[in-house]
Design a protein around this motif. Structure first.
Motif, PDB file in Angstrom:
ATOM      1  N   PRO A 206     -21.943  58.178  26.758  1.00 42.58           N
ATOM      2  CA  PRO A 206     -23.107  57.563  27.404  1.00 42.58           C
ATOM      3  C   PRO A 206     -22.894  57.533  28.917  1.00 42.58           C
ATOM      4  O   PRO A 206     -21.790  57.262  29.397  1.00 42.58           O
ATOM      5  CB  PRO A 206     -23.155  56.155  26.831  1.00 42.58           C
ATOM      6  CG  PRO A 206     -21.796  55.888  26.292  1.00 42.58           C
ATOM      7  CD  PRO A 206     -21.215  57.231  25.941  1.00 42.58           C
ATOM      8  N   SER A 207     -23.936  57.841  29.637  1.00 45.18           N
ATOM      9  CA  SER A 207     -23.802  57.873  31.092  1.00 45.18           C
ATOM     10  C   SER A 207     -23.617  56.450  31.600  1.00 45.18           C
ATOM     11  O   SER A 207     -24.314  55.534  31.185  1.00 45.18           O
ATOM     12  CB  SER A 207     -25.025  58.509  31.740  1.00 45.18           C
ATOM     13  OG  SER A 207     -26.162  57.723  31.465  1.00 45.18           O
ATOM     14  N   ARG A 208     -22.655  56.304  32.453  1.00 49.85           N
ATOM     15  CA  ARG A 208     -22.388  54.991  33.014  1.00 49.85           C
ATOM     16  C   ARG A 208     -23.293  54.771  34.202  1.00 49.85           C
ATOM     17  O   ARG A 208     -23.271  55.544  35.156  1.00 49.85           O
ATOM     18  CB  ARG A 208     -20.938  54.872  33.443  1.00 49.85           C
ATOM     19  CG  ARG A 208     -20.010  54.882  32.277  1.00 49.85           C
ATOM     20  CD  ARG A 208     -18.657  54.467  32.700  1.00 49.85           C
ATOM     21  NE  ARG A 208     -17.790  54.452  31.535  1.00 49.85           N
ATOM     22  CZ  ARG A 208     -16.576  53.985  31.550  1.00 49.85           C
ATOM     23  NH1 ARG A 208     -16.077  53.515  32.656  1.00 49.85           N
ATOM     24  NH2 ARG A 208     -15.851  53.991  30.456  1.00 49.85           N
ATOM     25  N   ARG A 209     -24.058  53.730  34.085  1.00 50.58           N
ATOM     26  CA  ARG A 209     -24.970  53.417  35.169  1.00 50.58           C
ATOM     27  C   ARG A 209     -24.213  52.601  36.204  1.00 50.58           C
ATOM     28  O   ARG A 209     -23.554  51.621  35.876  1.00 50.58           O
ATOM     29  CB  ARG A 209     -26.151  52.615  34.641  1.00 50.58           C
ATOM     30  CG  ARG A 209     -27.285  52.514  35.613  1.00 50.58           C
ATOM     31  CD  ARG A 209     -28.440  51.836  34.974  1.00 50.58           C
ATOM     32  NE  ARG A 209     -28.043  50.477  34.606  1.00 50.58           N
ATOM     33  CZ  ARG A 209     -28.812  49.412  34.771  1.00 50.58           C
ATOM     34  NH1 ARG A 209     -30.010  49.541  35.240  1.00 50.58           N
ATOM     35  NH2 ARG A 209     -28.378  48.227  34.418  1.00 50.58           N
ATOM     36  N   LYS A 210     -24.281  53.018  37.425  1.00 53.35           N
ATOM     37  CA  LYS A 210     -23.603  52.320  38.505  1.00 53.35           C
ATOM     38  C   LYS A 210     -24.544  51.269  39.066  1.00 53.35           C
ATOM     39  O   LYS A 210     -25.577  51.581  39.643  1.00 53.35           O
ATOM     40  CB  LYS A 210     -23.238  53.324  39.598  1.00 53.35           C
ATOM     41  CG  LYS A 210     -21.872  53.183  40.131  1.00 53.35           C
ATOM     42  CD  LYS A 210     -21.613  54.222  41.184  1.00 53.35           C
ATOM     43  CE  LYS A 210     -20.187  54.136  41.647  1.00 53.35           C
ATOM     44  NZ  LYS A 210     -19.908  55.090  42.690  1.00 53.35           N
ATOM     45  N   ASP A 211     -24.197  50.000  38.842  1.00 54.02           N
ATOM     46  CA  ASP A 211     -25.005  48.927  39.406  1.00 54.02           C
ATOM     47  C   ASP A 211     -24.698  48.812  40.892  1.00 54.02           C
ATOM     48  O   ASP A 211     -23.535  48.811  41.298  1.00 54.02           O
ATOM     49  CB  ASP A 211     -24.686  47.598  38.722  1.00 54.02           C
ATOM     50  CG  ASP A 211     -25.139  47.579  37.269  1.00 54.02           C
ATOM     51  OD1 ASP A 211     -26.109  48.289  36.949  1.00 54.02           O
ATOM     52  OD2 ASP A 211     -24.512  46.860  36.475  1.00 54.02           O
TER      53      ASP A 211
END
Length: 109
Positions: free
Chosen positions: A13-18
């Motif tokens: 799963p693509s890691r979303r960068k907050d």
């Protein structure tokens, strides 16, 4: 050369960068989200400003600098300034607050 077989593994799963915070609580007036940090990487300067009490801080910045880094530097600089002020005040008070000499016991006064 033939085609590669497709892997049966599921893609990670693509890691979303907050995004990191750019607004912080002021050390002096204690208002939440009143301190904003702006970084001009081209000029290598970062500026911190409180919208309420108009406190300002400026520091050098590079391509790795983040707003939280500047806020942390500001906290450290404020602590150092407070410590220096209390040390110089203590020295002044200590040197000027000597008790007057006690009268001699043998005196007939």
């Amino acid at each position: 050369m033939g085609k590669r077989k497709k892997s049966s593994r599921k893609p990670a799963p693509s890691r979303r960068k907050d995004p990191l915070e750019t607004n912080f609580t002021c050390l002096f007036c204690h208002h939440d989200k009143s301190v904003s940090v702006r970084i001009n990487r081209k000029e290598g300067v970062a500026q911190l400003l409180c919208k309420v009490c108009d406190q300002r801080y400026q520091s050098k910045a590079n391509h790795l600098t983040e707003p939280i880094d500047i806020y942390s530097e500001w906290i450290d600089a404020a602590d150092a300034a407070e410590k220096e002020a209390s040390t110089s005040t203590r020295r002044t008070v200590a040197s000027s607050s000597r008790a007057p000499r006690a009268p001699s016991v043998d005196s007939d006064d």
